[in-house]
Motif scaffolding. Structure first.
Motif, mmCIF file in Angstrom:
data_model
loop_
_atom_site.group_PDB
_atom_site.id
_atom_site.type_symbol
_atom_site.label_atom_id
_atom_site.label_comp_id
_atom_site.label_asym_id
_atom_site.label_seq_id
_atom_site.Cartn_x
_atom_site.Cartn_y
_atom_site.Cartn_z
ATOM 1 N N LYS A 1 -2.635 0.557 -8.322
ATOM 2 C CA LYS A 1 -3.569 -0.744 -8.332
ATOM 3 C C LYS A 1 -3.459 -1.514 -8.713
ATOM 4 C CE LYS A 1 -6.681 2.453 -5.982
ATOM 5 N NZ LYS A 1 -5.910 3.838 -6.012
ATOM 6 N N MET B 1 0.822 -0.930 -0.056
ATOM 7 C CA MET B 1 -0.223 -0.056 -0.249
ATOM 8 C C MET B 1 0.820 0.533 -0.179
ATOM 9 S SD MET B 1 -2.751 -1.505 -0.344
ATOM 10 C CE MET B 1 -3.714 0.058 0.033
ATOM 11 N N CYS C 1 -3.243 -7.110 1.706
ATOM 12 C CA CYS C 1 -2.838 -5.883 1.321
ATOM 13 C C CYS C 1 -1.829 -5.615 2.536
ATOM 14 C CB CYS C 1 -3.855 -5.121 1.701
ATOM 15 S SG CYS C 1 -4.733 -5.062 0.248
#
Length: 86
Positions: free
Chosen positions: A55, A49, A81
């Motif tokens: 993305k 992240m 994540c």
């Protein structure tokens, strides 16, 4: 278990296309096994992240869908994540 063998930094698309190349070359060996046993395309995507990367995306086109139909397989993807790439 089949590994694309491209390394962890290859894109999902590159790795999936390489796996499909391997399977398509030996479809006559894979099809009977996949129809006899439970078959899954199991994938893991790690998303960091805080590294300013775009993305991730997953696109499974006609090539995958046709092969998936022949092999009577399932598709499973796990997304993780994470906060750091270390």
């Amino acid at each position: 278990m089949i590994d694309a063998g491209l390394g962890k930094y290859a894109s999902f698309e590159e790795q999936m296309n390489h796996l499909l190349d391997i399977i398509e070359r030996k479809i006559n060996q894979f099809a009977p096994l996949c129809n006899k046993y439970h078959t899954v395309f199991a994938c893991v995507l790690l998303i960091y992240m805080d590294n300013d990367e775009s993305k991730p995306w997953v696109h499974l086109g006609k090539r995958f869908n046709e092969l998936n139909k022949i092999l009577n397989s399932e598709f499973d993807i796990d997304l993780y994540c994470l906060t750091s790439a270390t």
